[in-house]
Motif scaffolding. Structure first.
Motif, PDB file in Angstrom:
ATOM      1  N   THR A 217      38.255  55.273  46.608  1.00 56.59           N
ATOM      2  CA  THR A 217      39.222  55.172  47.691  1.00 56.59           C
ATOM      3  C   THR A 217      38.858  53.973  48.551  1.00 56.59           C
ATOM      4  O   THR A 217      37.809  53.354  48.360  1.00 56.59           O
ATOM      5  N   GLY A 218      39.720  53.632  49.506  1.00 54.73           N
ATOM      6  CA  GLY A 218      39.377  52.593  50.461  1.00 54.73           C
ATOM      7  C   GLY A 218      39.853  51.212  50.081  1.00 54.73           C
ATOM      8  O   GLY A 218      39.056  50.259  50.081  1.00 54.73           O
ATOM      9  N   GLY A 219      41.106  51.075  49.749  1.00 51.74           N
ATOM     10  CA  GLY A 219      41.654  49.769  49.411  1.00 51.74           C
ATOM     11  C   GLY A 219      42.977  49.905  48.688  1.00 51.74           C
ATOM     12  O   GLY A 219      43.360  51.006  48.278  1.00 51.74           O
ATOM     13  N   GLU A 220      43.663  48.768  48.507  1.00 54.53           N
ATOM     14  CA  GLU A 220      44.918  48.828  47.764  1.00 54.53           C
ATOM     15  C   GLU A 220      44.617  48.980  46.273  1.00 54.53           C
ATOM     16  O   GLU A 220      43.475  48.849  45.830  1.00 54.53           O
ATOM     17  N   ARG A 221      45.656  49.267  45.506  1.00 63.18           N
ATOM     18  CA  ARG A 221      45.467  49.642  44.102  1.00 63.18           C
ATOM     19  C   ARG A 221      44.720  48.573  43.302  1.00 63.18           C
ATOM     20  O   ARG A 221      43.821  48.883  42.518  1.00 63.18           O
ATOM     21  N   GLY A 222      45.115  47.321  43.466  1.00 60.19           N
ATOM     22  CA  GLY A 222      44.459  46.256  42.710  1.00 60.19           C
ATOM     23  C   GLY A 222      42.976  46.167  43.005  1.00 60.19           C
ATOM     24  O   GLY A 222      42.158  45.945  42.091  1.00 60.19           O
ATOM     25  N   LEU A 223      42.601  46.356  44.274  1.00 62.55           N
ATOM     26  CA  LEU A 223      41.189  46.310  44.652  1.00 62.55           C
ATOM     27  C   LEU A 223      40.425  47.469  44.011  1.00 62.55           C
ATOM     28  O   LEU A 223      39.287  47.288  43.535  1.00 62.55           O
ATOM     29  N   LEU A 228      36.518  49.298  39.886  1.00 60.71           N
ATOM     30  CA  LEU A 228      36.204  50.055  38.674  1.00 60.71           C
ATOM     31  C   LEU A 228      35.660  49.117  37.596  1.00 60.71           C
ATOM     32  O   LEU A 228      34.670  49.446  36.918  1.00 60.71           O
ATOM     33  N   ARG A 229      36.256  47.936  37.451  1.00 61.71           N
ATOM     34  CA  ARG A 229      35.772  46.972  36.455  1.00 61.71           C
ATOM     35  C   ARG A 229      34.373  46.475  36.809  1.00 61.71           C
ATOM     36  O   ARG A 229      33.537  46.250  35.923  1.00 61.71           O
ATOM     37  N   ASP A 230      34.112  46.299  38.090  1.00 63.69           N
ATOM     38  CA  ASP A 230      32.768  45.868  38.507  1.00 63.69           C
ATOM     39  C   ASP A 230      31.734  46.952  38.211  1.00 63.69           C
ATOM     40  O   ASP A 230      30.581  46.643  37.879  1.00 63.69           O
ATOM     41  N   ARG A 231      32.131  48.214  38.365  1.00 63.80           N
ATOM     42  CA  ARG A 231      31.193  49.311  38.125  1.00 63.80           C
ATOM     43  C   ARG A 231      30.916  49.480  36.633  1.00 63.80           C
ATOM     44  O   ARG A 231      29.789  49.799  36.241  1.00 63.80           O
ATOM     45  N   PHE A 232      31.936  49.280  35.799  1.00 63.86           N
ATOM     46  CA  PHE A 232      31.790  49.468  34.348  1.00 63.86           C
ATOM     47  C   PHE A 232      32.243  48.206  33.618  1.00 63.86           C
ATOM     48  O   PHE A 232      33.254  48.198  32.905  1.00 63.86           O
TER      49      PHE A 232
END
Length: 293
Positions: A217-223, A228-232
Motif C-alpha cells: 500500500t502507499g502509492g498509486e498503482r504504477g508505483l 513489487l518488481r524491486d522486491r522480486f
C-alpha cells in the motif's frame, strides 16, 4: 469484574448496564425507546425497563436509528473510547518496536487492562487479535530483513523467532515461497498480482502457487507494481486473472478497519488490514493458471 464477561449477547450487556460497568464503556451503547436517548453502560441515569432497551456497537449506529446522545454521560465525548484508542495505539507501537514477540499479559498490564479486556478492546478496534497483530509485525520484520541479513538463519532470529522449527512451520504462510527464494528475489518464481481500491488507497496483492507473497500500500498503482518488481527482480511477474481480481476485491472489502478504530495511526491501519487481507485469502483454492492481459 468477572474476567469471563464478554458482552457477547444482549443479556450480558444488560447486566453490565445494571451494574454500570465502566469496563464496558466503548464496547457497546444502550438506547431507550421511550426517551429516544442512548448512553454509555456506566451512565448514572436510572436504567429503563429491559423491554425498552436496545444495544448498539457505536454512537453512529445509535444515531442512525434516531437516538440522541445522553447529556449526563456524553457518549459522543467518548472519553473512554479515546483512552482505549490511546492504549491500543501504544500497544501496537510496543509490538512494532519489540525485538521479540511481546507477551499478551505484559501488553495488557502496560495498557492498564485485564488480559481479557485488553484482548477484546484490541480486536474491536483493529479487527485482529493481539496475537495475530504480533505475528503480522514479526512477518513484516522478516520480509524486511531477509534480504539484508547474511544468512536466512540470521534473518530468522532478527525477526524474533525462537527456533528454526517455529519459523519453517509458518514460512510459507508468511512468504508465499521458500525463504531462500524470497531472499534471492524470487528467482524462477511465477508471481501474479492484482490491485484493488481500499480506504487506504490502492492495495497490491501478489501471490505464488504457495500463497500470498506481498501486500503493498502507499502509492498509486504504477508505483506499487514497481515496488513489487524491486522486491522480486528475478521473478516472472504477470497480471492475475479475473478470478483472482474478484477474490482480492472481495477480500479488501472484508478487510477494512472497523469504524470504531478509524482514528488509530496509519501504520496500525496498514498492518491490521494486511493481516486481515492475508487471512481472507489464506487456505483458499489456488487460482487457475495466470494469464497476461
Amino acid at each position: 469484574m468477572d474476567g469471563t464477561v464478554s458482552y457477547a449477547d444482549d443479556e450480558e450487556r444488560w447486566r453490565a448496564v445494571l451494574r454500570r460497568d465502566r469496563q464496558a464503556d466503548g464496547l457497546f451503547y444502550y438506547s431507550v425507546r421511550t426517551t429516544g436517548i442512548y448512553s454509555r453502560p456506566s451512565c448514572v441515569s436510572r436504567p429503563a425497563r429491559r423491554a425498552n432497551t436496545v444495544f448498539f456497537t457505536d454512537p453512529e449506529a445509535a444515531e442512525r436509528a434516531g437516538y440522541r446522545p445522553c447529556r449526563r454521560c456524553r457518549p459522543r465525548g467518548n472519553s473512554s473510547h479515546d483512552s482505549h484508542l490511546t492504549a491500543i495505539a501504544k500497544a501496537c507501537e510496543q509490538i512494532h518496536q519489540a525485538a521479540e514477540a511481546p507477551n499478551l499479559d505484559a501488553l495488557a498490564e502496560a495498557a492498564g487492562f485485564s488480559r481479557f479486556h485488553f484482548h477484546r478492546v484490541f480486536k474491536r478496534l483493529t479487527g485482529v487479535t493481539p496475537q495475530a497483530y504480533v505475528a503480522a509485525c514479526r512477518a513484516e520484520r522478516l520480509r524486511r530483513v531477509i534480504s539484508e541479513a547474511e544468512t536466512v538463519t540470521e534473518a530468522i532470529y532478527r525477526s524474533g523467532f525462537a527456533s528454526h522449527g517455529n519459523f519453517y512451520a509458518m514460512s510459507q504462510q508468511m512468504l508465499g515461497m521458500t525463504p531462500t527464494s524470497f531472499r534471492t528475489g524470487g528467482e524462477s518464481i511465477a508471481i501474479s498480482f492484482s490491485v484493488a481500491e481500499s480506504p487506504l488507497g490502492p492495495v497490491l496483492v501478489a501471490k505464488t502457487e504457495k500463497g500470498v507473497c506481498s501486500v503493498l500500500t502507499g502509492g498509486e498503482r504504477g508505483l506499487l507494481v514497481r515496488r513489487l518488481r524491486d522486491r522480486f527482480p528475478k521473478a516472472h511477474l504477470v497480471r492475475a486473472n479475473r478470478e483472482f481480481d474478484k477474490r482480492v476485491t472481495t477480500a479488501v472489502r472484508q478487510s477494512e478497519l472497523p469504524r470504531v478504530g478509524r482514528d488509530l495511526p496509519l501504520g496500525v491501519h496498514v498492518t491490521a488490514m494486511s493481516e486481515r487481507l492475508r487471512k481472507a485469502l489464506r487456505d483458499t483454492p489456488s487460482e487457475p493458471s495466470v494469464q497476461k492481459r
